[in-house]
Design an enzyme around this catalytic site. Structure first.
Site, PDB file in Angstrom:
ATOM      1  N   GLU A 117      -4.294 -10.609  -2.824  1.00 51.34           N
ATOM      2  CA  GLU A 117      -4.060 -10.236  -1.429  1.00 51.34           C
ATOM      3  C   GLU A 117      -3.776 -11.460  -0.549  1.00 51.34           C
ATOM      4  O   GLU A 117      -4.378 -11.631   0.522  1.00 51.34           O
ATOM      5  CB  GLU A 117      -5.254  -9.446  -0.872  1.00 51.34           C
ATOM      6  N   GLU A 262      -6.487  -2.023  -7.053  1.00 50.75           N
ATOM      7  CA  GLU A 262      -7.864  -1.726  -6.657  1.00 50.75           C
ATOM      8  C   GLU A 262      -7.892  -0.408  -5.911  1.00 50.75           C
ATOM      9  O   GLU A 262      -7.080  -0.181  -5.019  1.00 50.75           O
ATOM     10  CB  GLU A 262      -8.437  -2.827  -5.743  1.00 50.75           C
TER      11      GLU A 262
END
EC number: 3.2.1.39
Length: 477
Positions: A117, A262
């Site tokens: 991220e 995720e």
């Protein structure tokens, strides 16, 4: 059965197997991580066929050798700058963390996740200039190592890298301030057979917005559907996923494979982070993807990794106290709730085997000490700042504790994280060690597992507790 029928049967069987397979994120930011061999056995016994790592720790990868489990190794954001500036550094990283484990340890490494991220708005652009060069250098290094047909690069991204100009999925495009960079990365991944990896979290939407419709976070069809030009969305996951699909289509990459890096729901640390919601979300997600139906815009099997496998008590709580409680298992490998992944004969999670605990003793507040004792407040502050008090608070698993129990929980957390050393229960005249379990209701006062030092030498194993004891003696008041 004719050949045509047989081929059809086999095709359906493969599709169903692919649709029902599930991966898990295995994080290790814990004061007392489970030994890797125990985790690998737990993965295999639970039928979890894929695992996503956040680094390339040697013992972890060794333990995954010959397990048959598909592995995504990770490169932390802190390493992006060095890999971006030096192809030689990328080649050394691939040789040490990929090639050797594939050839010598027989680890089934399928992906390298470059960063995690990196374009989060909270990073203030720290990795904007290094992510793509690092991605490119790792890809070149994989090609030089002759592994390009087996190992693909990817870059796990938060769902905030795309947005919708209309609030509906069909308005999806990449975030304006990084759009050119995103298209460069997507084009590069596409050319090299890499997937687009995205993390999608309905819980975070609920956490950040008090007006978010709760039912829309789940998969039971109870929410008011959202109509996007006649296409109906009954849950946030499908809408978010299809916003990405539209963004890819809009920029010429409509067939690009997508991995959900995720997805999950935490069980503690917030009023909406609880066992019931976590079970409802994760079981609903498994049912939602098990048939290979996909989403309205992208039918077909969905490739996903649950977040996460195990709780991690050393994670940063900057995003929220829930951050340490994403696991479907507790820190010591106990299933938190009934969850059928469709991968075991029992239809339930199987706990870790061979876990070794420290002694059955706890550090608690002395019963004769009053709550207004002047030593109490600084002691609790000290214990929580160096322990883990994220299970204390409104709506948490320990919300029903009284004042003394709250203080005892804080003391015990510090005591356990410091391996039950006598010096870790020496809060000035207000604490004591007990062999009576102080757990109450839904609040578990944990006993830590025996510390795992990985490949540390015997001398390190012996001297580490002594060094820790000395550090505690110097720091506590």
């Amino acid at each position: 059965m004719g050949w045509a029928s047989l081929l059809l049967f086999l095709s359906v069987a493969v599709l169903c197997q692919r649709a029902s397979s599930i991966g898990a994120n295995w994080g290790t930011q814990a004061s007392h991580p489970l030994p890797p061999d125990i985790v690998v056995r737990m993965l295999r016994e639970n039928g979890i066929q894929k695992v996503k790592l956040f680094d390339a720790e040697y013992d972890t990868l060794r333990a995954l050798g010959k397990s048959g489990i598909e592995v995504m190794v990770g490169i932390p954001n802190e390493m992006l700058a060095s890999l971006a500036s030096s192809l030689k550094a990328a080649e050394k990283w691939v040789a040490k963390n990929v090639s050797v484990h594939i050839s010598t340890d027989k680890v089934n490494i399928r992906y390298v996740a470059v960063g995690n991220e990196p374009f989060l708005s909270t990073y203030n652009g720290s990795y904007l200039s290094t992510t793509f060069p690092a991605l490119r250098n790792i890809q070149i290094a994989i090609i030089k190592a002759g592994l390009q047909n087996q190992v693909k690069v990817t870059c796990p991204l938060n769902a905030d890298v795309y947005e919708s100009s209309t609030t509906f999925p069909s308005g999806g495009d990449f975030r304006a301030n990084i759009r050119d960079l995103m298209i460069t990365i997507v084009k590069f991944l596409s050319e090299n057979g890499g997937p687009f990896t995205v993390n999608i979290y309905p819980f975070i939407s609920l956490y950040n917005d008090a007006n978010f419709p709760v039912d829309y976070a789940f998969f039971d069809g109870n929410s008011q559907p959202v109509s996007d030009g006649g296409t109906y969305y009954y849950n946030m996951f499908d809408a978010n996923y299809d916003t990405l699909v539209h963004a890819l289509e809009k920029n010429g990459f409509g067939n690009m494979p997508i991995i959900i890096g995720e997805i999950g729901w935490p069980t503690d640390g917030d009023k909406n982070a609880n066992l019931d919601y976590a079970r409802k979300f994760n079981q609903g997600f498994m049912a939602h993807i098990s048939g290979g139906k996909g989403t309205p815009r992208r039918p077909g099997p969905i490739d996903a990794y649950l977040f996460s496998l195990i709780d991690e008590d050393a994670k940063s709580v900057q995003p929220g106290y829930f951050e340490r409680h994403w696991g479907i298992f507790t820190f010591d490998g106990l299933p938190k709730y009934a969850l059928n992944l469709g991968t075991t004969n029992t239809g339930a999670l199987i706990q870790a085997k061979g876990v070794r605990y420290q002694q059955r003793k706890w550090c608690v507040m002395k019963p004769n000490v009053k709550l207004d004792d002047p030593q109490v407040a600084p002691s609790v502050s000290f214990a929580c700042s160096r322990g883990d008090c994220t299970s204390l608070g409104i709506g948490t698993s320990c919300a029903d504790l009284d004042g003394k129990q709250n203080i005892s929980y804080a003391f015990n957390s510090y005591f356990q994280i410091n391996d039950q050393l006598d010096t870790a229960c020496k809060f000035p005249n207000i604490s004591e060690v007990t062999k009576t379990d102080p757990s109450s209701g839904t609040c578990r006062f944990p006993i830590m597992i025996e510390p795992y030092y990985g490949g540390a030498s015997r001398e390190h194993r012996f001297f580490f507790p002594l060094l820790m004891a000395a550090a505690i003696a110097l720091s506590i008041f």
